[in-house]
Scaffold this motif. Sequence first.
Motif, PDB file in Angstrom:
ATOM      1  N   ARG A   1       4.688  -2.200  11.453  1.00  0.00           N
ATOM      2  CA  ARG A   1       4.235  -1.290  10.403  1.00  0.00           C
ATOM      3  C   ARG A   1       5.119  -1.459   9.165  1.00  0.00           C
ATOM      4  N   PRO A   2       4.875  -2.482   8.358  1.00  0.00           N
ATOM      5  CA  PRO A   2       5.725  -2.690   7.172  1.00  0.00           C
ATOM      6  C   PRO A   2       5.687  -1.541   6.185  1.00  0.00           C
ATOM      7  N   GLY A   3       4.630  -0.732   6.237  1.00  0.00           N
ATOM      8  CA  GLY A   3       4.559   0.409   5.334  1.00  0.00           C
ATOM      9  C   GLY A   3       5.631   1.446   5.597  1.00  0.00           C
ATOM     10  N   ILE A   4       6.124   1.509   6.834  1.00  0.00           N
ATOM     11  CA  ILE A   4       7.173   2.478   7.162  1.00  0.00           C
ATOM     12  C   ILE A   4       8.422   2.198   6.334  1.00  0.00           C
ATOM     13  N   GLN A   5       8.749   0.930   6.173  1.00  0.00           N
ATOM     14  CA  GLN A   5       9.930   0.573   5.391  1.00  0.00           C
ATOM     15  C   GLN A   5       9.766   0.995   3.933  1.00  0.00           C
ATOM     16  N   ALA A   6       8.574   0.794   3.387  1.00  0.00           N
ATOM     17  CA  ALA A   6       8.328   1.198   1.996  1.00  0.00           C
ATOM     18  C   ALA A   6       8.519   2.700   1.815  1.00  0.00           C
ATOM     19  N   ALA A   7       8.033   3.472   2.793  1.00  0.00           N
ATOM     20  CA  ALA A   7       8.183   4.923   2.718  1.00  0.00           C
ATOM     21  C   ALA A   7       9.656   5.327   2.812  1.00  0.00           C
ATOM     22  N   LYS A   8      10.388   4.683   3.723  1.00  0.00           N
ATOM     23  CA  LYS A   8      11.807   4.999   3.878  1.00  0.00           C
ATOM     24  C   LYS A   8      12.583   4.700   2.605  1.00  0.00           C
ATOM     25  N   GLU A   9      12.261   3.566   1.977  1.00  0.00           N
ATOM     26  CA  GLU A   9      12.974   3.178   0.759  1.00  0.00           C
ATOM     27  C   GLU A   9      12.793   4.209  -0.340  1.00  0.00           C
ATOM     28  N   ARG A  10      11.719   4.960  -0.276  1.00  0.00           N
ATOM     29  CA  ARG A  10      11.430   5.955  -1.302  1.00  0.00           C
ATOM     30  C   ARG A  10      11.760   7.369  -0.837  1.00  0.00           C
ATOM     31  N   GLY A  11      12.491   7.472   0.261  1.00  0.00           N
ATOM     32  CA  GLY A  11      13.032   8.756   0.701  1.00  0.00           C
ATOM     33  C   GLY A  11      12.092   9.649   1.472  1.00  0.00           C
ATOM     34  N   ALA A  12      10.957   9.126   1.930  1.00  0.00           N
ATOM     35  CA  ALA A  12      10.019   9.960   2.686  1.00  0.00           C
ATOM     36  C   ALA A  12      10.599  10.328   4.049  1.00  0.00           C
ATOM     37  N   ARG A  13      10.222  11.490   4.524  1.00  0.00           N
ATOM     38  CA  ARG A  13      10.633  11.965   5.848  1.00  0.00           C
ATOM     39  C   ARG A  13       9.454  11.896   6.813  1.00  0.00           C
ATOM     40  N   SER A  14       9.760  11.654   8.091  1.00  0.00           N
ATOM     41  CA  SER A  14       8.737  11.541   9.143  1.00  0.00           C
ATOM     42  C   SER A  14       9.129  12.448  10.311  1.00  0.00           C
ATOM     43  N   PRO A  15       8.830  13.754  10.216  1.00  0.00           N
ATOM     44  CA  PRO A  15       9.283  14.694  11.253  1.00  0.00           C
ATOM     45  C   PRO A  15       8.815  14.340  12.661  1.00  0.00           C
TER      46      PRO A  15
ATOM     47  N   LEU B   1       1.558   4.273  -2.700  1.00  0.00           N
ATOM     48  CA  LEU B   1       1.381   5.678  -2.316  1.00  0.00           C
ATOM     49  C   LEU B   1       2.611   6.504  -2.674  1.00  0.00           C
ATOM     50  N   HIS B   2       3.773   6.055  -2.230  1.00  0.00           N
ATOM     51  CA  HIS B   2       4.973   6.872  -2.420  1.00  0.00           C
ATOM     52  C   HIS B   2       5.525   6.779  -3.847  1.00  0.00           C
ATOM     53  N   ASP B   3       5.213   5.690  -4.549  1.00  0.00           N
ATOM     54  CA  ASP B   3       5.564   5.649  -5.965  1.00  0.00           C
ATOM     55  C   ASP B   3       4.696   6.623  -6.767  1.00  0.00           C
ATOM     56  N   THR B   4       3.564   7.000  -6.198  1.00  0.00           N
ATOM     57  CA  THR B   4       2.702   8.012  -6.811  1.00  0.00           C
ATOM     58  C   THR B   4       3.134   9.419  -6.399  1.00  0.00           C
ATOM     59  N   LEU B   5       3.423   9.593  -5.110  1.00  0.00           N
ATOM     60  CA  LEU B   5       3.720  10.934  -4.593  1.00  0.00           C
ATOM     61  C   LEU B   5       5.108  11.441  -4.965  1.00  0.00           C
ATOM     62  N   LYS B   6       6.104  10.562  -4.967  1.00  0.00           N
ATOM     63  CA  LYS B   6       7.471  11.026  -5.212  1.00  0.00           C
ATOM     64  C   LYS B   6       7.637  11.673  -6.586  1.00  0.00           C
TER      65      LYS B   6
ATOM     66  N   CYS C   1       0.839  -1.199   0.000  1.00  0.00           N
ATOM     67  CA  CYS C   1       0.000   0.000   0.000  1.00  0.00           C
ATOM     68  C   CYS C   1       0.878   1.255   0.000  1.00  0.00           C
ATOM     69  N   LYS C   2       1.836   1.302   0.918  1.00  0.00           N
ATOM     70  CA  LYS C   2       2.691   2.488   1.009  1.00  0.00           C
ATOM     71  C   LYS C   2       3.645   2.583  -0.178  1.00  0.00           C
ATOM     72  N   SER C   3       4.011   1.445  -0.760  1.00  0.00           N
ATOM     73  CA  SER C   3       4.826   1.490  -1.979  1.00  0.00           C
ATOM     74  C   SER C   3       4.063   2.205  -3.086  1.00  0.00           C
TER      75      SER C   3
END
Length: 276
Positions: free
Chosen positions: A131-145, A102-107, A98-100
Amino acid sequence: MILTEKLEQIKAIFTEMEQALIAYSGGVDSTLVAKIAYEVLGSRALAITAVSPSLLPEELEDAKIQAATIGIPHQIVQTHEMDNPNYTSNPVNRCYFCKSELHDTLKPLALELGYPFVVDGVNADDLHDYRPGIQAAKERGARSPLAEVGITKAEVRQLSQQLGLPWWDKPAQPCLSSRFPYGEEITVAKLQRVGRAEIYLRKLGWHNLRVRSEGDTARIELLPEQIKEFVLTTNLPSVVSAFQDFGFIYVTLDLEGYRSGKLNQVLNQQPLSANS
């Protein structure tokens, strides 16, 4: 570290970014991130809400209202995780796919619009859950302030209240796919069935709840302290009839009640990394 110091650290992160695209679901976490980003960056912050069958329509409407209240520019994009059998087969790492998506769309959208950073609403507590989605977001360079400065879920609500956000106590609302046991195939029809059932109960006045779906059975989860009131004050035959109209055959009430993370209790026998 006191909360005001953490807030200043998040502001400093956005100041350094100069421009940021916010992965904005309308939940309390991403809404707080959007609020802070807009305070620092103004129109150089953009909130994007991803829409798919796993998002309740009422959640999209909430997101629109909240973004307008904050003032942050807000756009809608479609995601297509339902086209991916790795997602619809509902494995234990479903959220990764799911997060892959999402971030493949947003990036690429962020880069096209000139935003060098994609930011999400992951908080410090999320890092300690599965939360496996966190790893997908990290792999795509997302930041989590929020996570970067150590803000917990309780602090998210506290800070949201301090900043005057009226939805600071909004119940958590993960995607509708979380209503199904791992391994049961997810379809658009099943998502719609669960969504209609939850909206029905909310219209009756019950808000912090889940309708779990397993085969033809719906299992209603309410806050434990509300179970007795629900049984005594609700027209149970009407609830059963409504749920059967939605497509369920059997309707049950979970006597333990709603508990965050209940879906993952089946994983306890197989310890997993929080982010894998």
